[in-house]
Write an enzyme that holds these catalytic residues in place. Structure first.
Site, PDB file in Angstrom:
ATOM      1  N   GLU A 232     -45.026  28.606   1.621  1.00 25.98           N
ATOM      2  CA  GLU A 232     -44.419  27.796   2.137  1.00 25.98           C
ATOM      3  C   GLU A 232     -43.781  26.540   2.758  1.00 25.98           C
ATOM      4  O   GLU A 232     -44.241  27.273   4.340  1.00 25.98           O
ATOM      5  CB  GLU A 232     -42.935  29.168   1.975  1.00 25.98           C
ATOM      6  CG  GLU A 232     -41.689  28.460   1.641  1.00 25.98           C
ATOM      7  CD  GLU A 232     -41.590  27.604   1.015  1.00 25.98           C
ATOM      8  OE1 GLU A 232     -40.531  26.427   1.104  1.00 25.98           O
ATOM      9  OE2 GLU A 232     -41.593  28.219   0.444  1.00 25.98           O
TER      10      GLU A 232
ATOM     11  N   ASP B 270     -40.623  21.303  -6.296  1.00 26.76           N
ATOM     12  CA  ASP B 270     -39.413  20.324  -6.303  1.00 26.76           C
ATOM     13  C   ASP B 270     -39.930  18.713  -8.035  1.00 26.76           C
ATOM     14  O   ASP B 270     -41.379  19.051  -7.561  1.00 26.76           O
ATOM     15  CB  ASP B 270     -39.462  19.313  -4.810  1.00 26.76           C
ATOM     16  CG  ASP B 270     -39.466  21.185  -3.789  1.00 26.76           C
ATOM     17  OD1 ASP B 270     -38.249  20.879  -4.523  1.00 26.76           O
ATOM     18  OD2 ASP B 270     -39.281  20.093  -3.376  1.00 26.76           O
TER      19      ASP B 270
ATOM     20  N   LYS C  20     -38.395   9.538  -7.627  1.00 27.50           N
ATOM     21  CA  LYS C  20     -38.303   8.805  -7.246  1.00 27.50           C
ATOM     22  C   LYS C  20     -40.762   8.443  -6.961  1.00 27.50           C
ATOM     23  O   LYS C  20     -41.356   9.589  -6.364  1.00 27.50           O
ATOM     24  CB  LYS C  20     -38.342   8.225  -5.733  1.00 27.50           C
ATOM     25  CG  LYS C  20     -36.947   8.000  -5.909  1.00 27.50           C
ATOM     26  CD  LYS C  20     -36.404   8.149  -4.437  1.00 27.50           C
ATOM     27  CE  LYS C  20     -34.784   7.987  -4.595  1.00 27.50           C
ATOM     28  NZ  LYS C  20     -34.318   7.338  -3.142  1.00 27.50           N
TER      29      LYS C  20
END
Length: 205
Positions: free
Chosen positions: A63, A114, A118
């Protein structure tokens, strides 16, 4: 052998100085063969649930965010599971070559990564060609890769990348899990919001 000579770029190395030392120590102590790995462990609900269901396995969570890594590790310790499950704070791109020998990972979980929308940020995605090359080296032949996402466009992108990669193929239906996996934090949130969950189940060729 795990790559203990792996080096970071100058900026990342400064940020990860203490973490690198910890990872080196962890690698030198040795990790059991056939380890199960979760990239993006968040607060540790999934890895904790897996450790409770499978006392015969060893689980490693990776993580990036410090507060969640510490929270997850603390929850494992409070549950008495830290002897065979742990969450390390690290970037998987750098941690995988340090931590694991070739073919040491018996199964890999990437849950709700995630999306990095972009174009200039897509190099940070977990499911991308260069990181899949590393992942493939560290996974045992036939090891399953379990991926879930509640972002449809990201799921489509990941599917396209995996379909084109020579070291991965779709997992046959007969090898799908016979019982449901434990719920992660994002699982619960997605279900509560009524969001569709996309599953991408592959295997190391």
């Amino acid at each position: 052998m795990a790559d203990l000579d792996h080096r970071f770029d100058a900026i990342t190395e400064e940020f990860y100085d203490l973490q690198l030392a910890h990872l080196r120590q962890r690698a030198e102590r040795g990790i059991p063969d056939g380890v199960s790995v979760e990239i993006g462990a968040n607060r540790g609900a999934f890895i904790r649930g897996m450790a409770e269901l499978h006392p015969e396995r060893h689980f490693i969570g990776i993580e990036l965010r410090k507060k969640w890594a510490e929270y997850a590790q603390d929850s494992l310790e409070r549950a008495g599971l830290d002897a065979r499950a742990e969450v390390l704070r690290a970037d998987a791109t750098f941690a995988l070559p340090i931590l694991f020998d070739d073919a040491q990972i018996k199964e890999l979980f990437i849950l709700y990564p995630d999306p990095w929308w972009k174009t200039r940020h897509r190099k940070r995605r977990v499911v991308r060609d260069d990181l899949l090359d590393v992942i493939a080296t560290k996974m045992a032949p036939g090891a399953p890769l379990w991926i879930r996402s509640d972002v449809g466009p990201l799921a489509n992108d990941m599917r396209a990348v995996l379909n084109a990669h020579p070291k991965f193929r779709l997992l046959p239906l007969e090898r799908y899990p016979k019982q449901p996996f434990p719920r992660s934090e994002r699982d619960r949130l997605s279900i509560k919001k009524g969001m569709p969950v996309h599953i991408l189940y592959y295997e190391r060729v």
